[in-house]
Scaffold this motif. Structure first.
Motif, mmCIF file in Angstrom:
data_model
loop_
_atom_site.group_PDB
_atom_site.id
_atom_site.type_symbol
_atom_site.label_atom_id
_atom_site.label_comp_id
_atom_site.label_asym_id
_atom_site.label_seq_id
_atom_site.Cartn_x
_atom_site.Cartn_y
_atom_site.Cartn_z
ATOM 1 N N ALA A 7 -9.989 0.057 -8.040
ATOM 2 C CA ALA A 7 -8.833 -0.187 -7.172
ATOM 3 C C ALA A 7 -9.320 -0.315 -5.730
ATOM 4 O O ALA A 7 -10.331 0.271 -5.364
ATOM 5 C CB ALA A 7 -7.842 0.968 -7.282
ATOM 6 N N PRO A 8 -8.626 -1.095 -4.914
ATOM 7 C CA PRO A 8 -9.038 -1.205 -3.519
ATOM 8 C C PRO A 8 -8.988 0.153 -2.832
ATOM 9 O O PRO A 8 -8.161 0.995 -3.147
ATOM 10 C CB PRO A 8 -8.021 -2.174 -2.900
ATOM 11 C CG PRO A 8 -6.910 -2.289 -3.883
ATOM 12 C CD PRO A 8 -7.427 -1.834 -5.212
ATOM 13 N N ALA A 9 -9.913 0.346 -1.887
ATOM 14 C CA ALA A 9 -9.993 1.629 -1.194
ATOM 15 C C ALA A 9 -8.787 1.877 -0.301
ATOM 16 O O ALA A 9 -8.428 3.017 -0.046
ATOM 17 C CB ALA A 9 -11.273 1.685 -0.364
ATOM 18 N N THR A 10 -8.175 0.821 0.178
ATOM 19 C CA THR A 10 -6.991 0.968 1.017
ATOM 20 C C THR A 10 -5.920 -0.021 0.586
ATOM 21 O O THR A 10 -6.212 -1.033 -0.050
ATOM 22 C CB THR A 10 -7.297 0.724 2.515
ATOM 23 O OG1 THR A 10 -7.781 -0.608 2.668
ATOM 24 C CG2 THR A 10 -8.299 1.724 3.047
ATOM 25 N N GLN A 11 -4.693 0.298 0.945
ATOM 26 C CA GLN A 11 -3.566 -0.593 0.705
ATOM 27 C C GLN A 11 -2.851 -0.792 2.029
ATOM 28 O O GLN A 11 -2.699 0.149 2.793
ATOM 29 C CB GLN A 11 -2.597 0.026 -0.296
ATOM 30 C CG GLN A 11 -3.183 0.252 -1.661
ATOM 31 C CD GLN A 11 -2.135 0.827 -2.602
ATOM 32 O OE1 GLN A 11 -0.991 0.405 -2.613
ATOM 33 N NE2 GLN A 11 -2.539 1.797 -3.400
ATOM 34 N N GLU A 12 -2.412 -2.014 2.278
ATOM 35 C CA GLU A 12 -1.656 -2.303 3.491
ATOM 36 C C GLU A 12 -0.205 -2.591 3.151
ATOM 37 O O GLU A 12 0.085 -3.311 2.199
ATOM 38 C CB GLU A 12 -2.229 -3.512 4.238
ATOM 39 C CG GLU A 12 -3.432 -3.195 5.051
ATOM 40 C CD GLU A 12 -3.789 -4.312 6.022
ATOM 41 O OE1 GLU A 12 -4.814 -4.166 6.660
ATOM 42 O OE2 GLU A 12 -3.047 -5.309 6.143
ATOM 43 N N ILE A 95 9.864 -4.893 4.226
ATOM 44 C CA ILE A 95 8.689 -4.085 3.918
ATOM 45 C C ILE A 95 7.933 -4.846 2.831
ATOM 46 O O ILE A 95 8.492 -5.173 1.791
ATOM 47 C CB ILE A 95 9.093 -2.687 3.417
ATOM 48 C CG1 ILE A 95 9.975 -1.996 4.463
ATOM 49 C CG2 ILE A 95 7.857 -1.844 3.109
ATOM 50 C CD1 ILE A 95 10.653 -0.735 3.963
ATOM 51 N N ARG A 96 6.642 -5.123 3.086
ATOM 52 C CA ARG A 96 5.879 -5.971 2.171
ATOM 53 C C ARG A 96 4.536 -5.336 1.849
ATOM 54 O O ARG A 96 3.845 -4.834 2.724
ATOM 55 C CB ARG A 96 5.652 -7.329 2.810
ATOM 56 C CG ARG A 96 4.796 -8.278 2.008
ATOM 57 C CD ARG A 96 4.461 -9.546 2.793
ATOM 58 N NE ARG A 96 5.610 -10.149 3.418
ATOM 59 C CZ ARG A 96 6.356 -11.118 2.890
ATOM 60 N NH1 ARG A 96 6.063 -11.589 1.706
ATOM 61 N NH2 ARG A 96 7.375 -11.620 3.548
ATOM 62 N N LYS A 97 4.193 -5.391 0.558
ATOM 63 C CA LYS A 97 2.849 -5.039 0.092
ATOM 64 C C LYS A 97 2.444 -6.118 -0.890
ATOM 65 O O LYS A 97 3.025 -6.225 -1.971
ATOM 66 C CB LYS A 97 2.811 -3.678 -0.579
ATOM 67 C CG LYS A 97 1.427 -3.332 -1.095
ATOM 68 C CD LYS A 97 1.432 -2.037 -1.856
ATOM 69 C CE LYS A 97 0.192 -1.995 -2.695
ATOM 70 N NZ LYS A 97 0.457 -1.545 -4.029
ATOM 71 N N GLY A 98 1.500 -6.947 -0.496
ATOM 72 C CA GLY A 98 1.119 -8.067 -1.350
ATOM 73 C C GLY A 98 2.309 -8.972 -1.577
ATOM 74 O O GLY A 98 2.961 -9.421 -0.633
ATOM 75 N N ASP A 99 2.627 -9.227 -2.834
ATOM 76 C CA ASP A 99 3.760 -10.094 -3.173
ATOM 77 C C ASP A 99 5.075 -9.336 -3.327
ATOM 78 O O ASP A 99 6.116 -9.936 -3.572
ATOM 79 C CB ASP A 99 3.469 -10.844 -4.487
ATOM 80 C CG ASP A 99 2.319 -11.834 -4.332
ATOM 81 O OD1 ASP A 99 2.086 -12.291 -3.202
ATOM 82 O OD2 ASP A 99 1.665 -12.140 -5.341
ATOM 83 N N THR A 100 5.039 -8.017 -3.215
ATOM 84 C CA THR A 100 6.240 -7.207 -3.378
ATOM 85 C C THR A 100 6.931 -7.048 -2.026
ATOM 86 O O THR A 100 6.304 -6.670 -1.046
ATOM 87 C CB THR A 100 5.892 -5.814 -3.946
ATOM 88 O OG1 THR A 100 5.163 -5.988 -5.157
ATOM 89 C CG2 THR A 100 7.138 -4.999 -4.198
ATOM 90 N N VAL A 101 8.232 -7.333 -1.998
ATOM 91 C CA VAL A 101 9.001 -7.261 -0.748
ATOM 92 C C VAL A 101 10.269 -6.453 -0.980
ATOM 93 O O VAL A 101 10.969 -6.636 -1.969
ATOM 94 C CB VAL A 101 9.386 -8.678 -0.250
ATOM 95 C CG1 VAL A 101 10.232 -8.590 1.012
ATOM 96 C CG2 VAL A 101 8.145 -9.522 -0.016
ATOM 97 N N ILE A 102 10.562 -5.551 -0.047
ATOM 98 C CA ILE A 102 11.819 -4.811 -0.030
ATOM 99 C C ILE A 102 12.523 -5.201 1.262
ATOM 100 O O ILE A 102 11.941 -5.085 2.338
ATOM 101 C CB ILE A 102 11.594 -3.285 -0.021
ATOM 102 C CG1 ILE A 102 10.789 -2.832 -1.224
ATOM 103 C CG2 ILE A 102 12.932 -2.544 0.043
ATOM 104 C CD1 ILE A 102 10.323 -1.385 -1.123
#
Length: 122
Positions: A7-12, A95-102
């Motif tokens: 898994a990536p070390a960080t998430q943005e 609020i966005r993480k990759g392709d997921t948006v709220i």
């Protein structure tokens, strides 16, 4: 057998203020950054300019989560965002993480649903 991909070390996670002009969005992003740093002290957060051509401070808040911290701070981040929205009523934020948006309507959103969605996101 191929080895699993780590898994990536960080998430943005990015947070944008859609209904505001660049200057006001920058102010709200800075206020939310401070609120989230108070709510989740281990969080890394910075305000970035959406448009490199403008002189405004920035209209996008970027949260950087390290892998071990992700689950631990997700609830704190959601509570911090909820408190900020209740206090500031910033209009719609994304609020966005990759392709997921709220998308959150600051005037009427159910913060329990936002917290649940955010927890699933991270």
């Amino acid at each position: 057998m191929p080895e699993p991909v780590p898994a990536p070390a960080t998430q943005e996670i990015s947070i944008q203020f859609d209904d505001l002009g660049p200057a006001e969005a920058g102010e709200k992003a800075a206020l939310l950054r401070e609120a989230l740093l108070d709510a989740a002290p281990g969080l890394s957060a910075e305000v970035r300019r959406g448009d490199g051509e403008t002189m405004d401070l920035g209209a996008t808040l970027i949260l950087v989560l390290g892998t071990p911290a992700v689950i631990a701070v997700a609830t704190q981040i959601a509570k911090g965002i909820g408190a900020f929205i209740a206090r500031e009523r910033p209009g719609r934020i994304r609020i966005r993480k990759g392709d997921t948006v709220i998308e959150v309507d600051g005037a009427s959103s159910d913060m329990a649903k936002v917290a649940e969605s955010l927890a699933k996101m991270v």
